[in-house]
Motif scaffolding. Sequence first.
Motif, mmCIF file in Angstrom:
data_model
loop_
_atom_site.group_PDB
_atom_site.id
_atom_site.type_symbol
_atom_site.label_atom_id
_atom_site.label_comp_id
_atom_site.label_asym_id
_atom_site.label_seq_id
_atom_site.Cartn_x
_atom_site.Cartn_y
_atom_site.Cartn_z
ATOM 1 N N ASP A 1 -9.475 50.297 -71.383
ATOM 2 C CA ASP A 1 -8.850 51.615 -70.574
ATOM 3 C C ASP A 1 -9.953 52.066 -69.511
ATOM 4 O OD1 ASP A 1 -6.580 51.560 -71.869
ATOM 5 O OD2 ASP A 1 -7.001 53.241 -73.438
ATOM 6 N N GLU A 2 -11.003 52.073 -69.858
ATOM 7 C CA GLU A 2 -12.066 52.246 -69.075
ATOM 8 C C GLU A 2 -12.155 51.474 -67.778
ATOM 9 O OE1 GLU A 2 -12.953 55.377 -69.284
ATOM 10 O OE2 GLU A 2 -13.391 55.794 -71.302
ATOM 11 N N ASP A 3 -12.033 50.347 -68.052
ATOM 12 C CA ASP A 3 -12.220 49.084 -66.913
ATOM 13 C C ASP A 3 -11.096 49.435 -66.100
ATOM 14 O OD1 ASP A 3 -14.255 48.147 -68.215
ATOM 15 O OD2 ASP A 3 -13.332 46.446 -68.807
ATOM 16 N N ASN A 4 -9.876 49.875 -66.513
ATOM 17 C CA ASN A 4 -8.675 50.211 -65.640
ATOM 18 C C ASN A 4 -8.788 51.479 -64.794
ATOM 19 O OD1 ASN A 4 -6.909 48.168 -66.379
ATOM 20 N ND2 ASN A 4 -6.051 49.311 -68.121
ATOM 21 N N HIS A 5 -9.485 52.403 -65.436
ATOM 22 C CA HIS A 5 -9.753 53.638 -64.604
ATOM 23 C C HIS A 5 -10.628 53.409 -63.623
ATOM 24 C CE1 HIS A 5 -9.172 55.966 -68.797
ATOM 25 N NE2 HIS A 5 -7.937 55.539 -68.257
ATOM 26 N N LEU A 6 -11.771 52.675 -63.890
ATOM 27 C CA LEU A 6 -12.596 52.476 -62.997
ATOM 28 C C LEU A 6 -11.958 51.468 -61.606
ATOM 29 C CD1 LEU A 6 -15.675 52.639 -61.928
ATOM 30 C CD2 LEU A 6 -16.044 50.389 -63.282
ATOM 31 N N GLU B 1 -9.917 51.376 -56.055
ATOM 32 C CA GLU B 1 -8.787 51.198 -55.135
ATOM 33 C C GLU B 1 -8.433 52.422 -54.290
ATOM 34 O OE1 GLU B 1 -4.087 49.139 -55.598
ATOM 35 O OE2 GLU B 1 -5.277 49.602 -57.401
ATOM 36 N N GLU B 2 -8.229 53.567 -55.036
ATOM 37 C CA GLU B 2 -7.838 54.658 -54.290
ATOM 38 C C GLU B 2 -8.845 55.268 -53.472
ATOM 39 O OE1 GLU B 2 -4.740 55.654 -54.287
ATOM 40 O OE2 GLU B 2 -3.896 54.659 -56.345
ATOM 41 N N ARG C 1 -8.217 44.135 -60.661
ATOM 42 C CA ARG C 1 -7.117 44.740 -61.275
ATOM 43 C C ARG C 1 -6.362 45.679 -60.176
ATOM 44 N NH1 ARG C 1 -8.510 46.587 -67.489
ATOM 45 N NH2 ARG C 1 -9.666 44.484 -67.951
ATOM 46 N N ARG C 2 -5.389 45.153 -59.576
ATOM 47 C CA ARG C 2 -4.884 46.223 -58.878
ATOM 48 C C ARG C 2 -3.815 46.773 -59.429
ATOM 49 N NH1 ARG C 2 -5.471 44.017 -53.233
ATOM 50 N NH2 ARG C 2 -4.552 46.021 -52.597
#
Length: 261
Positions: free
Chosen positions: A156-161, A166-167, A247-248
């Motif tokens: 999850d933390e990798d996704n948040h980063l 990206e944003e 991870r887009r």
Amino acid sequence: MLSARSLFQEILDNDDSYRLFCSIAASGEAQGGWENARIAALVPDSMRALAPRITRHGADEDKHGRIFHALLRKRGLEPLPVPPETDYTMLLERQGIGLTHDKLRREEPLSDEDIVVYLSHSRVTEQRAADQMVMLVKYFGDHPEVGRAIRMISNDEDNHLAYCHEELLRLASEGHGRTIQRVLRESALAEIRIYRDVSLAVMSHMGRLLHWPAPKAAALAAGIHGLYTYERLGGWHRMISLRMPERRGALDGPAPAAPAF
């Protein structure tokens, strides 16, 4: 030999230190969940498309808080009140980093700049969280008691980063680059100080619970100060760089459930 593995193993093996560790972690995740939920509710119309991803971020943080509470329950332990000197989130707020809780409690829409500040601050703090979880997965990813939780939270933390990268790159292309650069730098320099202070406070509490001899406590404190020196001399730059992640759309869709917890 004093190492990250042996230190964390010692904390895991003692109910009192484990209780404090999980309590601090659960509190921080719960705060993050609340903050993201409020930000999602107050996103300005111009950035409304971001709301589902911010909501997902908050849902992940809430899930992490529940996971740490479940780990406590599994041992028959109750959470402790978090010592204020170990409250990473609130100490950052007092340094003027991120959006204040006072602002988030109002029912007034946030500005575009507020969202840029939120994402820039998150890019810095999520780097810290991701780095910590990578270390824990390396040493305890297969641990029978905490391994599954650590792997889930690390993903999850990798996704948040990835989402922050990206944003922020998208917002930079839309003309917010100067603000992003300024806030990233301010956030990173404040974060490394707060992380040092919180680390020293946490280790002080752990030392009392685990009855560490003075030389061991001094060696750990020296290690924390050494990390801060490295980060202050240039290590903080890793926290402000931006690159398009592999991870887009990492926070598209609902947060995955954690039924085992």
